[in-house]
Design a protein around this motif. Structure first.
Motif, PDB file in Angstrom:
ATOM      1  N   MET A 264      -6.639   4.083   5.397  1.00 13.31           N
ATOM      2  CA  MET A 264      -7.571   3.992   4.277  1.00 13.31           C
ATOM      3  C   MET A 264      -8.470   5.226   4.227  1.00 13.31           C
ATOM      4  O   MET A 264      -8.769   5.761   3.151  1.00 13.31           O
ATOM      5  N   ASN A 265      -8.888   5.694   5.395  1.00 17.22           N
ATOM      6  CA  ASN A 265      -9.721   6.894   5.464  1.00 17.22           C
ATOM      7  C   ASN A 265      -8.994   8.103   4.885  1.00 17.22           C
ATOM      8  O   ASN A 265      -9.584   8.914   4.155  1.00 17.22           O
TER       9      ASN A 265
ATOM     10  N   PHE B 290      -4.652  -1.201   2.407  1.00 16.22           N
ATOM     11  CA  PHE B 290      -4.702  -0.736   3.801  1.00 16.22           C
ATOM     12  C   PHE B 290      -5.820  -1.454   4.560  1.00 16.22           C
ATOM     13  O   PHE B 290      -5.668  -1.815   5.730  1.00 16.22           O
ATOM     14  N   LYS B 291      -6.937  -1.650   3.900  1.00 16.68           N
ATOM     15  CA  LYS B 291      -8.043  -2.371   4.536  1.00 16.68           C
ATOM     16  C   LYS B 291      -7.648  -3.810   4.825  1.00 16.68           C
ATOM     17  O   LYS B 291      -7.966  -4.351   5.899  1.00 16.68           O
TER      18      LYS B 291
ATOM     19  N   TYR C 273      -9.021   7.951   1.066  1.00 16.82           N
ATOM     20  CA  TYR C 273     -10.315   8.300   0.478  1.00 16.82           C
ATOM     21  C   TYR C 273     -10.616   9.793   0.597  1.00 16.82           C
ATOM     22  O   TYR C 273     -11.380  10.337  -0.202  1.00 16.82           O
TER      23      TYR C 273
ATOM     24  N   GLU D  26      -7.188   3.866  -5.152  1.00 21.31           N
ATOM     25  CA  GLU D  26      -8.155   2.817  -4.829  1.00 21.31           C
ATOM     26  C   GLU D  26      -7.436   1.516  -4.459  1.00 21.31           C
ATOM     27  O   GLU D  26      -7.831   0.815  -3.511  1.00 21.31           O
TER      28      GLU D  26
ATOM     29  N   ALA E 297      -5.991   1.948  -0.961  1.00 21.09           N
ATOM     30  CA  ALA E 297      -7.030   1.858   0.075  1.00 21.09           C
ATOM     31  C   ALA E 297      -7.414   0.402   0.331  1.00 21.09           C
ATOM     32  O   ALA E 297      -7.586  -0.011   1.492  1.00 21.09           O
TER      33      ALA E 297
ATOM     34  N   TYR F 134      -7.332   0.837   8.986  1.00 18.98           N
ATOM     35  CA  TYR F 134      -8.540   1.528   8.516  1.00 18.98           C
ATOM     36  C   TYR F 134      -8.363   3.047   8.543  1.00 18.98           C
ATOM     37  O   TYR F 134      -8.927   3.759   7.707  1.00 18.98           O
TER      38      TYR F 134
ATOM     39  N   SER G 244     -17.697   1.548   2.031  1.00 17.86           N
ATOM     40  CA  SER G 244     -16.450   0.940   2.482  1.00 17.86           C
ATOM     41  C   SER G 244     -15.965   1.575   3.778  1.00 17.86           C
ATOM     42  O   SER G 244     -15.505   0.879   4.694  1.00 17.86           O
TER      43      SER G 244
ATOM     44  N   ALA H 183       0.839  -1.209   0.000  1.00 15.97           N
ATOM     45  CA  ALA H 183       0.000   0.000   0.000  1.00 15.97           C
ATOM     46  C   ALA H 183       0.864   1.246   0.000  1.00 15.97           C
ATOM     47  O   ALA H 183       0.568   2.237  -0.687  1.00 15.97           O
TER      48      ALA H 183
ATOM     49  N   CYS I 228     -15.399  -0.024   7.627  1.00 13.41           N
ATOM     50  CA  CYS I 228     -14.161   0.139   8.395  1.00 13.41           C
ATOM     51  C   CYS I 228     -14.436   0.685   9.790  1.00 13.41           C
ATOM     52  O   CYS I 228     -13.824   0.249  10.773  1.00 13.41           O
TER      53      CYS I 228
END
Length: 730
Positions: free
Chosen positions: A386-387, A377-378, A390, A371, A374, A383, A412, A300, A416
């Protein structure tokens, strides 16, 4: 031989005419011959070929070589005539590009040394007379010229290498004189080297390295440029190309060493910093390799760096308000992304031909990279990261009115946040080890230290065994030895014929002010540069002793990069060592117990078993090296003999007693009816602990703040229990 050559050249009777006569006869009998083979330029019977004198074959080769050389020299003479004509007529300058194509074709074919000497002379003349042709009009041919020159720099013929080095150096010099920088040639030479190394098996790495050193010496000894930055830039380019060449060749040797392989890929990608297309390609290759090894976090991070690089050049190209403002916008994910900044003076504008031409240098390419990051990361349960990704993607979707994509993003994120509520404080996001290599057998790794990031819950023994097996297979089973302590190593005391590996478990290190800001598990596991490990010792030489003799050395390591990063290990660049006496060791131990109790109190939902275990171990007065034994050892002394550290320890015990009271009150409301007797036992032990501690540390005084905190924890625990059981009663 001299007579035969004279007859062949002057046209007299001799070997040459005899050879021509034989050829006519051979051609007439070709159709009848069954045993045919291919000679240099014609078909001839193998039986007759075997009967030819060696001298005839040599003369034949000499004549053909002379003809080929003469043909090439005629082409060069024609080009020189063209250049003279074009120089006098500006309207013919457009034909120079075609002439340069012919010259590049000559450089790509096998030519004699004498012809190559004239080819290089003509090439240098074109660069000197028509610099605009290469640097502004025919930039693609400039890139091709760099590739041809670098290929000849690896030639096995010394003269050709010398001429190629001189031509490449003068090409850099002319570019520098045009714009006070030769960024264009830097990028094109770097791309050319990548093409040669990746697509050719005939180049000689040793000769190419010697040629790069020669070019560097040209720059150092060029008196006409000594007052400029040109010699230093030539040196930097030569060293960079040298490292790229070495690392690319080494990659084949380290396919079974994942950490070293990723280091090499990282160094190669860094060498392509001034060529964004190539750097992006290598970052994506690193992401793919990390994914194959199940290193989702590092994969990631590779994609985040790639997205930051694309964003940097997109912002230079378009500067749209809804796009991330270069790599700076990615700082909240990782401060390492500033490596992708396009602020160097060697960076070409993205409008230049051949720069940022890949499909990834677009809005859609940027979205795709983010994308993918993210999703990884998930997968790694990061999480919060990932936030952050986004947050940068959503403005692009909003500008495009891509409501379906926005709905998918928010769904998504909702998943999370549900995961964070469910297991936010129960995540294990990595284990860290310090690894030191000692011994000449390790080559460049000798005396190097790294911090490795491994999968969560990786055991020290498991990790040490993996390293031992890896290097034993490469270097020899009897050549590798593990050092099983964390003491400072003196390499001079080790066996020089062996390689020694020291592995130590380390933890992230934070100052007190940092702990107030890094509240969650994610905060204390992400973007870390400092790590700590403790080495226990006693004055008698043993590692462990009684409470009053136990000393400790605390070592704080500082890494080059913040972890996690695009690779699993980062070099240790500095360290601090603090020696602690037994009293200070006791203070550290009490602070750790307080932190563990506090974490149990704030955990949501509360972990009853862990809370009871921490509480029971802390208030038991019969434990040999428990809190009460520590107080008895250090605080049961006259007041006048006590120091500032004694006061710190006393404060720790007061805080510890308060936390125990809060934990006892919280446990009372968490237990079921079957555990009431256990609760009474804990309360009785706590009163006994307080009574025995009272002469040394007054703890029975009730503090309103402590009671309020306990009541708040109780109320929260009740709420959590009600929601978890689905009850709606009072």
């Amino acid at each position: 031989m001299r007579n035969q050559l004279a007859n062949a050249i002057l046209g007299g009777e001799g070997t040459a005419r005899d050879m021509l006569a034989r050829r006519k006869k051979e051609r007439g009998g070709m159709q009848q011959s069954e045993a045919l083979r291919w000679g240099k330029t014609y078909w001839q019977a193998t039986s007759e070929q075997a009967e030819r004198p060696v001298v005839d074959i040599e003369v034949d080769a000499y004549i053909e070589g002379s003809l080929a050389a003469e043909s090439s020299l005629i082409v060069l003479d024609t080009m020189e005539l063209l250049m003279q004509t074009i120089s006098a007529r500006e309207n013919l300058h457009s034909t120079l590009g075609r002439a340069l194509e012919v010259l590049l074709h000559l450089m790509a074919t096998n030519q004699s040394v004498q012809v190559m000497k004239d080819v290089f002379s003509t090439q240098r003349a074109i660069v000197w007379k028509f610099p605009d042709l290469l640097f502004y009009e025919e930039t693609e041919q400039c890139a091709e010229l760099c590739r041809r020159l670098l290929r000849h720099c690896s030639s096995g013929v010394k003269e050709i290498r010398t001429w190629a080095c001189a031509s490449l150096y003068l090409l850099m010099r002319h570019d520098f004189e045009q714009e006070n920088s030769f960024a264009r040639v830097k990028v094109q030479a770097t791309v050319a080297l990548s093409t040669i190394v990746a697509g050719s098996t005939t180049f000689n790495e040793h000769h190419l390295r010697r040629s790069l050193k020669t070019i560097m010496l040209y720059g150092d000894n060029d008196r006409g440029m000594e007052d400029s930055s040109f010699p230093e830039q030539v040196r930097e380019l030569s060293i960079n190309l040298h490292h790229i060449l070495l690392d690319t060749v080494k990659m084949q040797e380290f396919q079974d060493d994942p950490e070293m392989l990723m280091d090499l890929m990282y160094r190669i990608s860094k060498g392509y910093k001034n060529s964004p297309d190539l750097r992006l390609t290598w970052l994506q290759a690193m992401a793919e390799k990390n994914s194959q090894m199940k290193n989702h976090t590092e994969a990631a991070m590779c994609l985040v760096h790639a997205a930051a690089l694309v964003s940097e050049y997109l912002y230079l190209l378009e500067g749209k308000s809804y796009l991330p403002i270069g790599c700076v916008a990615f700082q909240n994910i990782s401060p390492n992304v500033l490596e992708e900044s396009a602020t160097s003076e060697d960076t070409l504008a993205p409008e230049e031909e051949g720069i940022c031409t890949g499909k990834m240098f677009s809005e859609q390419g940027l979205i795709g990279l983010m994308e993918q990051a993210a999703a990884l990361f998930k997968e790694a349960q990061l999480y919060e990261a990932m936030n952050e990704v986004y947050r940068l993607v959503m403005p692009i979707y909003e500008e495009r009115r891509a409501y379906q994509s926005l709905e998918k993003v928010h769904r998504s994120l909702s998943d999370c946040y549900q995961q964070l509520l469910h297991k936010g404080s129960h995540r294990f996001l990595g284990t860290y080890f310090r690894v030191g290599f000692y011994g000449l057998i390790f080559g460049d790794l000798d005396r190097a230290e790294f911090v490795y990031k491994e999968a969560a819950l990786t055991q020290l023994g498991e990790f040490s065994l993996r390293l031992q097996n890896l290097y034993s297979e490469k270097l020899g089973k009897d050549k590798i030895e593990l050092l099983k302590d964390s003491k400072t190593i003196d390499p001079s005391t080790l066996d020089p014929a062996k390689g020694h590996i020291q592995v130590t478990f380390v933890e992230p290190y934070f100052e007190e002010w940092e702990l107030k800001e890094r509240l969650s598990v994610f905060d204390r596991s992400f973007n870390i540069r400092r790590f700590v490990f403790n080495t226990p010792y006693t004055k008698g030489g043993k590692a462990h002793g009684e409470i009053d003799t136990q000393c400790m050395s605390k070592t704080i390591l500082i890494t080059k990069d913040t972890l996690p990063y695009v690779k699993k290990r980062s070099t240790v660049i500095n360290f601090e060592r603090v020696e602690m006496n037994p009293l200070q060791v006791a203070i550290i131990g009490m602070q750790e117990k307080i932190i563990s109790l506090r974490n149990c109190l704030i955990a949501r939902p509360p972990d009853t078993k862990l809370l009871q275990m921490r509480l029971q171990g802390g208030i038991a007065t019969t434990v040999n090296q428990g809190p009460f034994a520590i107080a008895k050892c250090f605080l049961d002394v006259p007041l006048k003999e006590q120091t500032h550290d004694h006061h710190r320890l006393r404060v720790c015990f007061k805080e510890f007693a308060r936390r125990c009271q809060e934990a006892l009150d919280l446990n009372k409301h968490l237990i079921t009816e079957e555990q009431h007797e256990y609760q009474h036992e804990l309360a009785r032990n706590f009163r006994d602990f307080q009574n025995k501690l009272e002469p040394m540390v007054p703890t029975k005084k009730k503090h309103k703040r402590s009671r309020d905190r306990a009541l708040k924890n109780i109320a929260t625990a009740r709420t959590s229990r009600l929601f978890s059981t689905g009850s709606t009663g009072d």
